[in-house]
Design an enzyme around this catalytic site. Structure first.
Site, mmCIF file in Angstrom:
data_model
loop_
_atom_site.group_PDB
_atom_site.id
_atom_site.type_symbol
_atom_site.label_atom_id
_atom_site.label_comp_id
_atom_site.label_asym_id
_atom_site.label_seq_id
_atom_site.Cartn_x
_atom_site.Cartn_y
_atom_site.Cartn_z
ATOM 1 N N LEU A 138 0.833 -0.897 0.097
ATOM 2 C CA LEU A 138 -0.008 -0.030 -0.103
ATOM 3 C C LEU A 138 0.506 1.115 0.119
ATOM 4 O O LEU A 138 0.549 1.992 -1.288
ATOM 5 C CB LEU A 138 -0.955 -0.266 1.577
ATOM 6 C CG LEU A 138 -1.323 1.094 1.441
ATOM 7 C CD1 LEU A 138 -2.918 1.443 0.163
ATOM 8 C CD2 LEU A 138 -2.568 0.513 3.007
ATOM 9 N N PRO A 141 6.668 5.581 -1.871
ATOM 10 C CA PRO A 141 8.229 6.504 -0.716
ATOM 11 C C PRO A 141 7.413 7.974 -0.581
ATOM 12 O O PRO A 141 8.313 8.479 0.378
ATOM 13 C CB PRO A 141 8.723 6.489 -2.179
ATOM 14 C CG PRO A 141 8.568 5.155 -3.053
ATOM 15 C CD PRO A 141 7.464 5.156 -3.371
ATOM 16 N N THR A 171 6.551 -5.408 3.851
ATOM 17 C CA THR A 171 7.383 -6.504 5.328
ATOM 18 C C THR A 171 6.824 -7.784 3.906
ATOM 19 O O THR A 171 5.767 -8.339 3.198
ATOM 20 C CB THR A 171 5.698 -6.439 6.368
ATOM 21 O OG1 THR A 171 6.753 -5.282 6.605
ATOM 22 C CG2 THR A 171 6.794 -7.930 7.049
ATOM 23 N N LEU A 246 -6.021 -3.016 6.853
ATOM 24 C CA LEU A 246 -5.177 -2.610 7.967
ATOM 25 C C LEU A 246 -5.580 -2.602 9.241
ATOM 26 O O LEU A 246 -5.113 -3.029 10.717
ATOM 27 C CB LEU A 246 -4.898 -0.909 7.891
ATOM 28 C CG LEU A 246 -4.157 -0.828 6.410
ATOM 29 C CD1 LEU A 246 -3.849 0.449 6.217
ATOM 30 C CD2 LEU A 246 -2.718 -1.316 6.817
ATOM 31 N N ARG A 250 -3.988 -4.238 13.010
ATOM 32 C CA ARG A 250 -3.666 -3.422 13.727
ATOM 33 C C ARG A 250 -4.067 -3.882 15.374
ATOM 34 O O ARG A 250 -4.250 -3.765 16.150
ATOM 35 C CB ARG A 250 -4.830 -2.603 13.332
ATOM 36 C CG ARG A 250 -4.012 -0.929 12.166
ATOM 37 C CD ARG A 250 -4.324 0.051 12.098
ATOM 38 N NE ARG A 250 -4.520 1.274 10.863
ATOM 39 C CZ ARG A 250 -5.064 1.775 10.248
ATOM 40 N NH1 ARG A 250 -5.896 2.015 10.811
ATOM 41 N NH2 ARG A 250 -4.182 2.814 10.076
ATOM 42 N N GLN A 286 13.677 0.341 46.364
ATOM 43 C CA GLN A 286 11.970 0.915 45.901
ATOM 44 C C GLN A 286 12.341 2.086 45.045
ATOM 45 O O GLN A 286 10.740 1.659 44.682
ATOM 46 C CB GLN A 286 11.572 2.200 47.749
ATOM 47 C CG GLN A 286 11.488 1.419 49.097
ATOM 48 C CD GLN A 286 10.904 2.450 49.947
ATOM 49 O OE1 GLN A 286 11.459 3.789 49.525
ATOM 50 N NE2 GLN A 286 11.165 1.889 50.892
ATOM 51 N N GLU A 370 1.017 0.400 10.060
ATOM 52 C CA GLU A 370 -0.028 0.044 10.418
ATOM 53 C C GLU A 370 -0.774 1.487 11.023
ATOM 54 O O GLU A 370 -1.910 1.538 12.344
ATOM 55 C CB GLU A 370 -0.253 -0.811 11.035
ATOM 56 C CG GLU A 370 0.239 -2.243 11.027
ATOM 57 C CD GLU A 370 -0.245 -2.543 9.514
ATOM 58 O OE1 GLU A 370 -1.888 -2.468 9.575
ATOM 59 O OE2 GLU A 370 0.060 -3.413 8.920
HETATM 60 C C1 LIG Z 1 9.241 -1.557 9.612
HETATM 61 C C2 LIG Z 1 8.186 -1.140 8.580
HETATM 62 C C3 LIG Z 1 6.810 -2.362 8.047
HETATM 63 C C4 LIG Z 1 6.493 -1.611 7.100
HETATM 64 N N1 LIG Z 1 5.624 -2.775 6.402
HETATM 65 C C5 LIG Z 1 4.491 -2.187 5.232
HETATM 66 C C6 LIG Z 1 3.909 -2.812 4.741
HETATM 67 O O1 LIG Z 1 3.583 -4.573 4.656
HETATM 68 N N2 LIG Z 1 2.719 -2.426 3.648
HETATM 69 C C7 LIG Z 1 3.145 -1.291 3.498
HETATM 70 O O2 LIG Z 1 2.317 -0.927 2.647
HETATM 71 N N3 LIG Z 1 3.124 -0.247 4.342
HETATM 72 C C8 LIG Z 1 4.063 -0.612 5.237
HETATM 73 N N4 LIG Z 1 4.274 -0.721 6.329
HETATM 74 C C9 LIG Z 1 4.471 1.343 5.935
HETATM 75 C C10 LIG Z 1 3.962 2.343 6.784
HETATM 76 O O3 LIG Z 1 2.625 2.086 6.982
HETATM 77 C C11 LIG Z 1 4.087 3.759 6.774
HETATM 78 O O4 LIG Z 1 5.570 4.072 7.526
HETATM 79 C C12 LIG Z 1 3.697 4.464 7.622
HETATM 80 O O5 LIG Z 1 2.189 4.511 7.038
HETATM 81 C C13 LIG Z 1 3.917 6.221 7.772
HETATM 82 O O6 LIG Z 1 3.839 6.799 6.586
HETATM 83 P P1 LIG Z 1 5.443 7.164 6.364
HETATM 84 O O7 LIG Z 1 6.532 6.594 6.889
HETATM 85 O O8 LIG Z 1 5.746 7.450 5.203
HETATM 86 O O9 LIG Z 1 5.633 8.278 7.035
HETATM 87 P P2 LIG Z 1 4.591 10.373 6.696
HETATM 88 O O10 LIG Z 1 3.300 9.435 6.385
HETATM 89 O O11 LIG Z 1 4.982 10.620 6.264
HETATM 90 O O12 LIG Z 1 4.110 10.779 8.632
HETATM 91 C C14 LIG Z 1 5.471 11.588 8.556
HETATM 92 C C15 LIG Z 1 5.113 12.339 9.623
HETATM 93 O O13 LIG Z 1 4.136 13.194 9.497
HETATM 94 C C16 LIG Z 1 2.866 12.731 10.559
HETATM 95 N N5 LIG Z 1 1.555 12.575 10.204
HETATM 96 C C17 LIG Z 1 0.964 12.487 8.860
HETATM 97 N N6 LIG Z 1 -0.547 12.590 9.235
HETATM 98 C C18 LIG Z 1 -0.597 13.775 9.797
HETATM 99 C C19 LIG Z 1 -1.432 14.815 10.124
HETATM 100 N N7 LIG Z 1 -2.529 14.578 9.606
HETATM 101 N N8 LIG Z 1 -1.523 15.625 11.010
HETATM 102 C C20 LIG Z 1 -0.127 15.858 11.457
HETATM 103 N N9 LIG Z 1 0.815 14.734 11.527
HETATM 104 C C21 LIG Z 1 0.932 13.838 9.986
HETATM 105 C C22 LIG Z 1 3.049 11.015 10.963
HETATM 106 O O14 LIG Z 1 2.497 10.539 11.484
HETATM 107 C C23 LIG Z 1 4.335 10.952 10.707
HETATM 108 O O15 LIG Z 1 5.058 11.748 12.251
HETATM 109 C C24 LIG Z 1 5.922 -0.578 7.080
HETATM 110 C C25 LIG Z 1 6.887 0.266 8.050
HETATM 111 C C26 LIG Z 1 7.941 -0.398 8.372
HETATM 112 C C27 LIG Z 1 8.997 0.956 9.480
#
Ligand SMILES: Cc1cc2nc3c(=O)[nH]c(=O)nc-3n(C[C@H](O)[C@H](O)[C@H](O)COP(=O)(O)OP(=O)(O)OC[C@H]3O[C@@H](n4cnc5c(N)ncnc54)[C@H](O)[C@@H]3O)c2cc1C
Length: 391
Positions: A138, A141, A171, A246, A250, A286, A370
């Site tokens: 899903l 980048p 994953t 999801l 979750r 303690q 998630e």
């Molecule tokens: C080890 C690992 C395994 C994963 N496995 C999968 C998988 O199997 N399949 C898959 O599809 N994805 C997977 N993911 C991706 C994961 O779901 C995303 O990393 C996650 O959804 C966050 O996206 P991002 O990293 O692009 O962060 P961003 O979306 O860029 O977020 C950056 C920051 O902005 C914050 N933010 C976002 N929206 C808002 C808002 N409206 N207001 C304020 N703050 C906000 C976020 O909380 C975060 O702190 C995996 C990630 C990791 C680390």
């Protein structure tokens, strides 16, 4: 005066809230993790690898993969049993639980819930047995918390679909036999069942992770991947399709994160009992007991919440915003427990000889995937106020 120590969850008596069948399933998974997996985890973690195929077969014969789904070779257990299994797996390592969550709750659930009969027959029995591994693409980048912006496209060409784009942080990606890939079409976001040997599909592994090292994480590259029309999941249209999956994963994390926290706390209690400081056990101070008491409270409250949500799910009434309550609270508390436990082990706590730093580092990913903590705060905020504050 010394008395017989109780375990943190023993103190809460939460076992009395779990029925016998579910406890039996939990105990089987616990024994498997203790005996077969835990002794090797530190080595896998250090090497940044996990024998995913071998583990998938073992987990398949245990009946853990897609265990809460009905039919197609799945065990059809209660949701509570599934949660408890996640807890035991994550007491081993979040990477192990991720392997199972992605297989069962994301890839298998997507096919089970949204797939055609043909797709179900083709993939689910093999995935339940651990003979085929699935991944779920899903995130991209540039689109994580906001998957609706995805750029991966599926375009019609005659009867075929042609997919192009990139998925990130996936994953199981590099070891998967099948990828459930979400793509934008002219109509709406749709899901596609993509055999990973389809020409144009590749999944380079992402290395240099400091978290979830015992888990395979990959990029998915789709370069004009041609699929028959039967590859589309017929029952999912729009973002609600992937979001329904999801929600399942979750739910597993609500329990899973507590497994990591429990393992940290039990390790810290044992260590504090053995470690002599100024001529008496660290556990007899303690300040140490205050830490242990506070952490046990959070672990026990998290467990009560998880079991409550499990019961709602088994009744069929669990709402997504309630899953957010559990995911936000239990992962946040688990990471706080892991860090506090690390202070009890002090220098020894930073090594892989003990599981604490490994769990703490893993939980950084669990906090992010998630739905990040912030996203779950926004879901809860919307439920409380009626106002969506996502954008
Ligand atoms: C080890 C690992 C395994 C994963 N496995 C999968 C998988 O199997 N399949 C898959 O599809 N994805 C997977 N993911 C991706 C994961 O779901 C995303 O990393 C996650 O959804 C966050 O996206 P991002 O990293 O692009 O962060 P961003 O979306 O860029 O977020 C950056 C920051 O902005 C914050 N933010 C976002 N929206 C808002 C808002 N409206 N207001 C304020 N703050 C906000 C976020 O909380 C975060 O702190 C995996 C990630 C990791 C680390």
């Amino acid at each position: 005066m010394a008395s017989t120590p109780q375990s943190p969850l023993g103190l809460f008596g939460t076992d009395a809230l779990i029925d016998e069948d579910d406890r039996a399933i939990r105990d089987v998974v616990r024994t498997y993790v203790e005996e077969k997996v835990k002794p090797q985890l530190a080595d896998w973690y250090e090497a940044g690898t996990i024998p995913a195929r071998e583990l998938a077969r073992e987990l398949g014969s245990l009946g853990v993969l897609g265990m809460h789904l009905e039919g197609y070779g799945c065990a059809g257990t209660s949701a509570t049993a599934y949660g408890l299994a996640c807890m035991e797996l994550e007491a081993g390592d979040s990477g192990l639980r991720s392997l199972v969550s992605v297989q069962g709750s994301l890839a298998m659930f997507a096919i089970w819930k949204h797939g055609s009969e043909e797709q179900k027959q083709e993939w689910l029995p093999r995935m339940a047995a651990g003979e085929a591994i699935g991944c779920f693409g899903l995130t991209e980048p540039d689109f994580g918390s906001d998957p609706g912006g995805m750029r991966t496209r599926a375009v019609r060409d005659g009867d075929d679909w042609v997919l192009s784009g990139n998925k990130m942080w996936i994953t199981n990606g590099a070891v998967a036999d099948v990828a459930v890939v979400w793509a934008q079409t002219d109509d709406r976001i749709r899901g596609f069942v993509v055999p990973t040997d389809t020409p144009g599909f590749s999944a380079p592994e992402i290395k240099k992770k400091m978290s979830l090292r015992a888990s395979v994480t990959a990029e998915l590259v789709l370069e004009d991947v041609r699929l028959p029309s039967s590859a589309m999941l017929p029952e999912a249209a729009g973002l609600s399709g992937p979001l329904s999956c999801l929600n399942e994963a979750r739910y597993g994390i609500v329990f899973g994160a507590l497994g990591a926290a429990r393992d940290c706390l039990e390790t810290a209690i044992a260590y504090a009992g053995d470690r002599l400081i100024f001529d008496k056990p660290l556990a007899a101070y303690q300040l140490t007991q205050a830490k242990l008491a506070d952490m046990s409270l959070e672990l026990g409250k998290g467990m009560l919440l998880a079991l409550h949500l499990g019961r709602l799910k088994d009744q069929g009434t669990l709402a997504p915003q309630q899953v957010s309550l559990g995911k936000l609270n239990n992962v946040r508390e688990a990471i706080a427990i892991a860090r506090e436990c690390r202070t009890i082990l002090a220098a020894a706590g930073i090594t892989l000889e003990y599981p604490i730093m490994r769990h703490a580092n893993n939980l950084e990913s669990v906090l992010t995937y998630e739905g990040t903590s912030e996203v779950h705060q926004l879901v809860i905020g919307q439920a409380l106020t009626g106002q969506a504050a996502f954008r």
